[in-house]
Design a protein around this motif. Structure first.
Motif, PDB file in Angstrom:
ATOM      1  N   UNK A  24       0.805  -1.221   0.000  1.00 16.93           N
ATOM      2  CA  UNK A  24       0.000   0.000   0.000  1.00 16.93           C
ATOM      3  C   UNK A  24       0.840   1.276   0.000  1.00 16.93           C
ATOM      4  N   UNK A  25       2.149   1.128   0.244  1.00 15.76           N
ATOM      5  CA  UNK A  25       3.022   2.303   0.285  1.00 15.76           C
ATOM      6  C   UNK A  25       3.150   2.922   1.657  1.00 15.76           C
ATOM      7  N   UNK A  26       2.518   2.317   2.628  1.00 17.66           N
ATOM      8  CA  UNK A  26       2.568   2.829   3.998  1.00 17.66           C
ATOM      9  C   UNK A  26       3.951   2.623   4.627  1.00 17.66           C
ATOM     10  N   UNK A  27       4.641   1.576   4.197  1.00 20.13           N
ATOM     11  CA  UNK A  27       5.989   1.261   4.664  1.00 20.13           C
ATOM     12  C   UNK A  27       6.866   1.091   3.433  1.00 20.13           C
ATOM     13  N   UNK A  28       8.069   1.638   3.471  1.00 16.72           N
ATOM     14  CA  UNK A  28       8.980   1.481   2.339  1.00 16.72           C
ATOM     15  C   UNK A  28       9.393   0.020   2.204  1.00 16.72           C
ATOM     16  N   UNK A  29       9.813  -0.354   1.023  1.00 15.84           N
ATOM     17  CA  UNK A  29      10.255  -1.727   0.811  1.00 15.84           C
ATOM     18  C   UNK A  29      11.558  -2.006   1.539  1.00 15.84           C
ATOM     19  N   UNK A  30      12.416  -1.025   1.655  1.00 16.30           N
ATOM     20  CA  UNK A  30      13.670  -1.227   2.385  1.00 16.30           C
ATOM     21  C   UNK A  30      13.373  -1.470   3.863  1.00 16.30           C
ATOM     22  N   UNK A  31      12.581  -0.612   4.472  1.00 16.66           N
ATOM     23  CA  UNK A  31      12.221  -0.781   5.888  1.00 16.66           C
ATOM     24  C   UNK A  31      11.415  -2.058   6.099  1.00 16.66           C
ATOM     25  N   UNK A  32      10.430  -2.278   5.245  1.00 18.19           N
ATOM     26  CA  UNK A  32       9.588  -3.458   5.382  1.00 18.19           C
ATOM     27  C   UNK A  32      10.370  -4.747   5.257  1.00 18.19           C
ATOM     28  N   UNK A  33      11.323  -4.768   4.347  1.00 22.44           N
ATOM     29  CA  UNK A  33      12.162  -5.956   4.185  1.00 22.44           C
ATOM     30  C   UNK A  33      12.884  -6.284   5.480  1.00 22.44           C
ATOM     31  N   UNK A  34      13.426  -5.277   6.113  1.00 22.16           N
ATOM     32  CA  UNK A  34      14.136  -5.492   7.381  1.00 22.16           C
ATOM     33  C   UNK A  34      13.186  -6.033   8.447  1.00 22.16           C
ATOM     34  N   UNK A  35      11.975  -5.525   8.462  1.00 21.95           N
ATOM     35  CA  UNK A  35      10.986  -6.000   9.437  1.00 21.95           C
ATOM     36  C   UNK A  35      10.573  -7.437   9.154  1.00 21.95           C
ATOM     37  N   UNK A  36      10.380  -7.766   7.881  1.00 21.23           N
ATOM     38  CA  UNK A  36      10.024  -9.145   7.506  1.00 21.23           C
ATOM     39  C   UNK A  36      11.126 -10.098   7.952  1.00 21.23           C
ATOM     40  N   UNK A  37      12.369  -9.741   7.672  1.00 24.89           N
ATOM     41  CA  UNK A  37      13.477 -10.614   8.046  1.00 24.89           C
ATOM     42  C   UNK A  37      13.603 -10.767   9.555  1.00 24.89           C
ATOM     43  N   UNK A  38      13.242  -9.729  10.297  1.00 27.27           N
ATOM     44  CA  UNK A  38      13.247  -9.837  11.760  1.00 27.27           C
ATOM     45  C   UNK A  38      12.243 -10.884  12.247  1.00 27.27           C
ATOM     46  N   UNK A  39      11.174 -11.081  11.499  1.00 24.25           N
ATOM     47  CA  UNK A  39      10.116 -12.029  11.882  1.00 24.25           C
ATOM     48  C   UNK A  39      10.328 -13.430  11.312  1.00 24.25           C
ATOM     49  N   UNK A  40      11.200 -13.571  10.344  1.00 20.24           N
ATOM     50  CA  UNK A  40      11.304 -14.809   9.566  1.00 20.24           C
ATOM     51  C   UNK A  40      11.644 -16.036  10.410  1.00 20.24           C
ATOM     52  N   UNK A  41      12.574 -15.908  11.337  1.00 21.08           N
ATOM     53  CA  UNK A  41      12.965 -17.080  12.123  1.00 21.08           C
ATOM     54  C   UNK A  41      11.816 -17.577  12.985  1.00 21.08           C
ATOM     55  N   UNK A  42      11.149 -16.675  13.679  1.00 17.97           N
ATOM     56  CA  UNK A  42      10.019 -17.085  14.519  1.00 17.97           C
ATOM     57  C   UNK A  42       8.831 -17.569  13.691  1.00 17.97           C
ATOM     58  N   UNK A  43       8.757 -17.132  12.436  1.00 14.06           N
ATOM     59  CA  UNK A  43       7.693 -17.598  11.541  1.00 14.06           C
ATOM     60  C   UNK A  43       8.005 -18.996  11.011  1.00 14.06           C
ATOM     61  N   UNK A  44       9.186 -19.473  11.333  1.00 11.05           N
ATOM     62  CA  UNK A  44       9.637 -20.812  10.934  1.00 11.05           C
ATOM     63  C   UNK A  44       9.634 -20.980   9.411  1.00 11.05           C
ATOM     64  N   UNK A  45      10.134 -19.940   8.731  1.00 11.10           N
ATOM     65  CA  UNK A  45      10.279 -20.026   7.283  1.00 11.10           C
ATOM     66  C   UNK A  45      11.564 -20.781   6.967  1.00 11.10           C
TER      67      UNK A  45
END
Length: 108
Positions: A24-45
């Motif tokens: 939606x453009x509410x979060x930049x892709x650079x910032x959002x990517x960092x946030x996604x990666x912060x969650x990835x381990x606990x998401x068990x990806x």
């Protein structure tokens, strides 16, 4: 390692929300990517997850772009000199990462 299902579900929901905000453009892709990666381990990806690999690539290619909090302490002149390059990296990240974002939204 044992699976903490509630934490896994919470992390996947967070990834979905972050990706929706990126699209939606509410979060930049650079910032959002960092946030996604912060969650990835606990998401068990899995490390070889095709969508996760896209985010790892975006993070690698945009690691020179400061986050919003970091930018607050940057020298204004130095930030202005780099703004065009950072904007180009953001455009590239959006182009490269949009499909992976949509995939995570539909998966989670």
């Amino acid at each position: 390692m044992s699976i903490n299902k509630p934490l896994q579900d919470e992390s996947r929901a967070a990834i979905k929300c972050i990706c929706q905000r990126m699209i939606s453009g509410e979060v930049s892709f650079v910032e959002g990517t960092r946030q996604v990666l912060d969650c990835a381990e606990n998401a068990r990806l899995e490390q070889d997850d095709a969508d996760l690999i896209v985010f790892v690539g975006v993070a690698s290619e945009t690691d020179e772009v400061p986050g919003q909090e970091q930018l607050k302490i940057w020298n204004k002149i130095a930030a202005a000199k780099n703004a065009a390059k950072w904007a180009e990296l953001e455009r590239w990240a959006r182009d490269y990462g949009s499909t992976a974002c949509r995939n995570f939204v539909s998966r989670f």
